[in-house]
Design a protein around this motif. Structure first.
Motif, PDB file in Angstrom:
ATOM      1  N   ALA A   1      -8.473 -11.442 -25.470  1.00  0.00           N
ATOM      2  CA  ALA A   1      -9.234 -11.041 -26.652  1.00  0.00           C
ATOM      3  C   ALA A   1     -10.455 -11.942 -26.830  1.00  0.00           C
ATOM      4  CB  ALA A   1      -8.347 -11.079 -27.896  1.00  0.00           C
TER       5      ALA A   1
ATOM      6  N   LEU B   1      -4.265 -13.447 -26.282  1.00  0.00           N
ATOM      7  CA  LEU B   1      -5.314 -14.159 -27.012  1.00  0.00           C
ATOM      8  C   LEU B   1      -6.473 -14.509 -26.079  1.00  0.00           C
ATOM      9  CD1 LEU B   1      -6.344 -15.568 -29.574  1.00  0.00           C
ATOM     10  CD2 LEU B   1      -5.094 -17.604 -28.874  1.00  0.00           C
TER      11      LEU B   1
ATOM     12  N   ARG C   1      -2.124 -16.179 -35.955  1.00  0.00           N
ATOM     13  CA  ARG C   1      -0.745 -16.550 -35.621  1.00  0.00           C
ATOM     14  C   ARG C   1      -0.623 -18.033 -35.265  1.00  0.00           C
ATOM     15  NH1 ARG C   1       1.391 -12.046 -31.515  1.00  0.00           N
ATOM     16  NH2 ARG C   1       2.944 -13.654 -31.136  1.00  0.00           N
ATOM     17  N   LEU C   2      -1.754 -18.713 -35.107  1.00  0.00           N
ATOM     18  CA  LEU C   2      -1.731 -20.151 -34.817  1.00  0.00           C
ATOM     19  C   LEU C   2      -1.400 -20.911 -36.099  1.00  0.00           C
ATOM     20  CD1 LEU C   2      -4.857 -20.330 -32.515  1.00  0.00           C
ATOM     21  CD2 LEU C   2      -2.500 -20.733 -31.828  1.00  0.00           C
ATOM     22  N   PRO C   3      -0.738 -22.060 -35.983  1.00  0.00           N
ATOM     23  CA  PRO C   3      -0.317 -22.777 -37.188  1.00  0.00           C
ATOM     24  C   PRO C   3      -1.520 -23.294 -37.974  1.00  0.00           C
ATOM     25  CG  PRO C   3       0.005 -24.127 -35.236  1.00  0.00           C
ATOM     26  CD  PRO C   3      -0.378 -22.765 -34.749  1.00  0.00           C
ATOM     27  N   GLY C   4      -1.477 -23.113 -39.289  1.00  0.00           N
ATOM     28  CA  GLY C   4      -2.529 -23.646 -40.150  1.00  0.00           C
ATOM     29  C   GLY C   4      -3.777 -22.786 -40.185  1.00  0.00           C
ATOM     30  N   ILE C   5      -3.768 -21.657 -39.482  1.00  0.00           N
ATOM     31  CA  ILE C   5      -4.922 -20.770 -39.480  1.00  0.00           C
ATOM     32  C   ILE C   5      -4.579 -19.540 -40.323  1.00  0.00           C
ATOM     33  CG2 ILE C   5      -6.497 -19.394 -38.039  1.00  0.00           C
ATOM     34  CD1 ILE C   5      -6.798 -22.319 -37.444  1.00  0.00           C
TER      35      ILE C   5
ATOM     36  N   MET D   1     -10.699 -14.978 -39.240  1.00  0.00           N
ATOM     37  CA  MET D   1     -11.866 -14.100 -39.149  1.00  0.00           C
ATOM     38  C   MET D   1     -13.149 -14.910 -38.944  1.00  0.00           C
ATOM     39  SD  MET D   1     -13.164 -11.197 -38.903  1.00  0.00           S
ATOM     40  CE  MET D   1     -11.977  -9.917 -39.306  1.00  0.00           C
ATOM     41  N   ARG D   2     -13.225 -16.075 -39.620  1.00  0.00           N
ATOM     42  CA  ARG D   2     -14.388 -16.936 -39.460  1.00  0.00           C
ATOM     43  C   ARG D   2     -14.499 -17.399 -37.996  1.00  0.00           C
ATOM     44  NH1 ARG D   2     -14.702 -22.140 -40.288  1.00  0.00           N
ATOM     45  NH2 ARG D   2     -12.681 -22.244 -41.313  1.00  0.00           N
ATOM     46  N   LEU D   3     -13.353 -17.762 -37.407  1.00  0.00           N
ATOM     47  CA  LEU D   3     -13.353 -18.211 -36.019  1.00  0.00           C
ATOM     48  C   LEU D   3     -13.723 -17.059 -35.092  1.00  0.00           C
ATOM     49  CD1 LEU D   3     -10.144 -20.442 -35.941  1.00  0.00           C
ATOM     50  CD2 LEU D   3     -12.527 -21.179 -36.001  1.00  0.00           C
ATOM     51  N   ALA D   4     -13.166 -15.868 -35.368  1.00  0.00           N
ATOM     52  CA  ALA D   4     -13.463 -14.703 -34.527  1.00  0.00           C
ATOM     53  C   ALA D   4     -14.971 -14.414 -34.549  1.00  0.00           C
ATOM     54  CB  ALA D   4     -12.665 -13.497 -35.009  1.00  0.00           C
ATOM     55  N   LEU D   5     -15.561 -14.486 -35.738  1.00  0.00           N
ATOM     56  CA  LEU D   5     -17.002 -14.229 -35.846  1.00  0.00           C
ATOM     57  C   LEU D   5     -17.809 -15.325 -35.146  1.00  0.00           C
ATOM     58  CD1 LEU D   5     -17.019 -12.972 -39.512  1.00  0.00           C
ATOM     59  CD2 LEU D   5     -17.808 -11.666 -37.552  1.00  0.00           C
ATOM     60  N   ALA D   6     -17.323 -16.560 -35.229  1.00  0.00           N
ATOM     61  CA  ALA D   6     -18.006 -17.659 -34.533  1.00  0.00           C
ATOM     62  C   ALA D   6     -17.969 -17.419 -33.023  1.00  0.00           C
ATOM     63  CB  ALA D   6     -17.344 -18.990 -34.881  1.00  0.00           C
TER      64      ALA D   6
ATOM     65  N   TYR E   1       1.749 -13.905 -25.695  1.00  0.00           N
ATOM     66  CA  TYR E   1       0.773 -14.074 -26.767  1.00  0.00           C
ATOM     67  C   TYR E   1      -0.467 -14.820 -26.282  1.00  0.00           C
ATOM     68  CZ  TYR E   1      -1.460 -16.545 -30.620  1.00  0.00           C
ATOM     69  OH  TYR E   1      -2.382 -17.102 -31.449  1.00  0.00           O
TER      70      TYR E   1
ATOM     71  N   ARG F   1      -3.886 -29.977 -32.446  1.00  0.00           N
ATOM     72  CA  ARG F   1      -2.712 -29.299 -32.983  1.00  0.00           C
ATOM     73  C   ARG F   1      -2.655 -27.855 -32.475  1.00  0.00           C
ATOM     74  NH1 ARG F   1      -2.230 -26.797 -37.579  1.00  0.00           N
ATOM     75  NH2 ARG F   1      -4.212 -27.541 -38.391  1.00  0.00           N
ATOM     76  N   LEU F   2      -3.818 -27.197 -32.448  1.00  0.00           N
ATOM     77  CA  LEU F   2      -3.869 -25.813 -31.957  1.00  0.00           C
ATOM     78  C   LEU F   2      -3.567 -25.764 -30.464  1.00  0.00           C
ATOM     79  CD1 LEU F   2      -7.026 -24.470 -33.833  1.00  0.00           C
ATOM     80  CD2 LEU F   2      -4.622 -24.024 -34.340  1.00  0.00           C
TER      81      LEU F   2
ATOM     82  N   LEU G   1      -4.741 -12.208 -33.924  1.00  0.00           N
ATOM     83  CA  LEU G   1      -4.127 -13.082 -32.925  1.00  0.00           C
ATOM     84  C   LEU G   1      -4.330 -14.547 -33.299  1.00  0.00           C
ATOM     85  CD1 LEU G   1      -5.186 -11.196 -29.672  1.00  0.00           C
ATOM     86  CD2 LEU G   1      -2.833 -11.612 -30.401  1.00  0.00           C
ATOM     87  N   LEU G   2      -5.544 -14.887 -33.736  1.00  0.00           N
ATOM     88  CA  LEU G   2      -5.852 -16.279 -34.099  1.00  0.00           C
ATOM     89  C   LEU G   2      -5.037 -16.714 -35.319  1.00  0.00           C
ATOM     90  CD1 LEU G   2      -9.725 -16.244 -33.600  1.00  0.00           C
ATOM     91  CD2 LEU G   2      -8.081 -17.591 -32.279  1.00  0.00           C
TER      92      LEU G   2
ATOM     93  N   ARG H   1      -8.574  -7.472 -34.292  1.00  0.00           N
ATOM     94  CA  ARG H   1      -7.469  -7.782 -33.395  1.00  0.00           C
ATOM     95  C   ARG H   1      -7.500  -9.259 -33.004  1.00  0.00           C
ATOM     96  NH1 ARG H   1      -7.328  -7.234 -27.944  1.00  0.00           N
ATOM     97  NH2 ARG H   1      -5.253  -7.325 -27.013  1.00  0.00           N
ATOM     98  N   LEU H   2      -8.696  -9.767 -32.669  1.00  0.00           N
ATOM     99  CA  LEU H   2      -8.839 -11.179 -32.306  1.00  0.00           C
ATOM    100  C   LEU H   2      -8.455 -12.053 -33.492  1.00  0.00           C
ATOM    101  CD1 LEU H   2      -9.739 -13.460 -30.460  1.00  0.00           C
ATOM    102  CD2 LEU H   2     -12.094 -13.039 -31.143  1.00  0.00           C
TER     103      LEU H   2
END
Lengths: 207, 207
Positions: free
Chosen positions: B47, B44, A17-21, A27-32, B40, B28-29, A14-15, A10-11
């Motif tokens: 989460a 976020l 939806r950010l531009p360029g992600i 998933m890498r950011l969520a795990l971080a 949203y 940018r983010l 959500l992440l 879920r996280l």
């Protein structure tokens, strides 16, 4: 995912939806975040959650600011007679980083883009005109505005926006200029793209 | 920045601490979050803030899960006699996505890396050994483990980890295998790097 509500997934969604992600980066950011210190994660969550409450548009230049009037507009040492018009807050930041401009800014929050439904009404053009008619809204009587530098990007939309502003503002007796475009300093002519080369030749200057 | 505490800059600085997010991307983010719908952004923030409370390690395989035992370990249709050992949760996800493995997993949460101070004690090796000695902790009496597939990445640390696990586990009478490495399927031999080509030749198979 097999579990109905996986908070990790879920996280990540959500992440993403950010531009360029993309999905993998998300998933890498969520795990971080899962691995990060709780203190940092809490602070970040608060900073994200409060972003709409803490930031508003400067009453004068429409830049993002936590105060009524942004630091640039509130700075008496700057030249309030020269306004650099940019499309986005990040453009203002880029110019500030260069450290060569001592005037003030105006943030349009976009460029004219009829195909995307962005006309003059969607941009902060009215606020710019108000600055030209009255004196600069910040503090006591300031210099009247004598130059508008249009620093939108040198592409179709940026150029159209510059042309539009120039036709709107020039009749008011204020000089309107455009940032130069051409070869990047330090770049190799050999590798410049055709359009840039074309423009660099067109806008050649006498030495 | 000229203001002492600019919430935009603060948010960007926090975001830039995430892996792979540089200063420009972070800004940018941050600006995207300012422009995003409040609904949203609130979701976020929640989460992010709750990630430590909602996710824990599976009691059996040490994968991240919102439940006591993860969906894979809790699935009686999977082959609990074959354990695929991976370094990180995202490796488990990649293998699940391929959809060809029907056994269960074990997540080490790292690979042996003496230079970075990561020894066996820093990895979830003990938990793996416990799974081999007792029967699989999930549910009722399961098949005894008969194969460990070490699916760490084919680099120095991943290979060293595989070798270490094989020396540790083989004496217990459990077969230890390693995922194959070589040329990527669909790739061009001509563009393969020297090390991959070397390994692909070394590990050639008779047809």
């Amino acid at each position: 995912m097999s579990t109905p509500v996986d908070p990790l997934q879920r996280l990540a969604t959500l992440l993403a939806r950010l531009p360029g992600i993309g999905e993998k980066t998300a998933m890498r950011l969520a795990l971080a975040l899962v691995r990060a210190e709780p203190e940092y994660v809490r602070t970040l969550a608060e900073a994200v959650g409060s972003v709409h409450e803490t930031l508003k548009l400067c009453r004068v230049c429409c830049d993002l600011t936590p105060t009524e009037i942004c630091a640039r507009c509130d700075d008496a040492r700057r030249d309030h007679g020269t306004i650099c018009v940019v499309a986005q807050p990040q453009d203002r930041m880029a110019i500030e980083r260069a450290g060569v401009f001592r005037g003030v800014y105006h943030v349009l929050h976009g460029v004219l883009d009829p195909l995307a439904g962005v006309g003059p009404a969607e941009l902060r053009v009215d606020a710019l005109l108000r600055r030209l008619q009255s004196h600069d809204g910040a503090g006591a009587a300031q210099d009247a505005v004598h130059e508008i530098i249009v620093a939108t990007s040198p592409n179709v939309e940026g150029d159209a926006t510059a042309l539009y502003l120039s036709r709107l503002i020039a009749p008011l007796g204020v000089k309107v200029t455009r940032i130069a475009s051409g070869l990047a300093v330090g770049g190799e002519l050999e590798y410049a793209d055709v359009t840039t080369l074309h423009r660099a030749l067109q806008e050649r200057r006498s030495l």
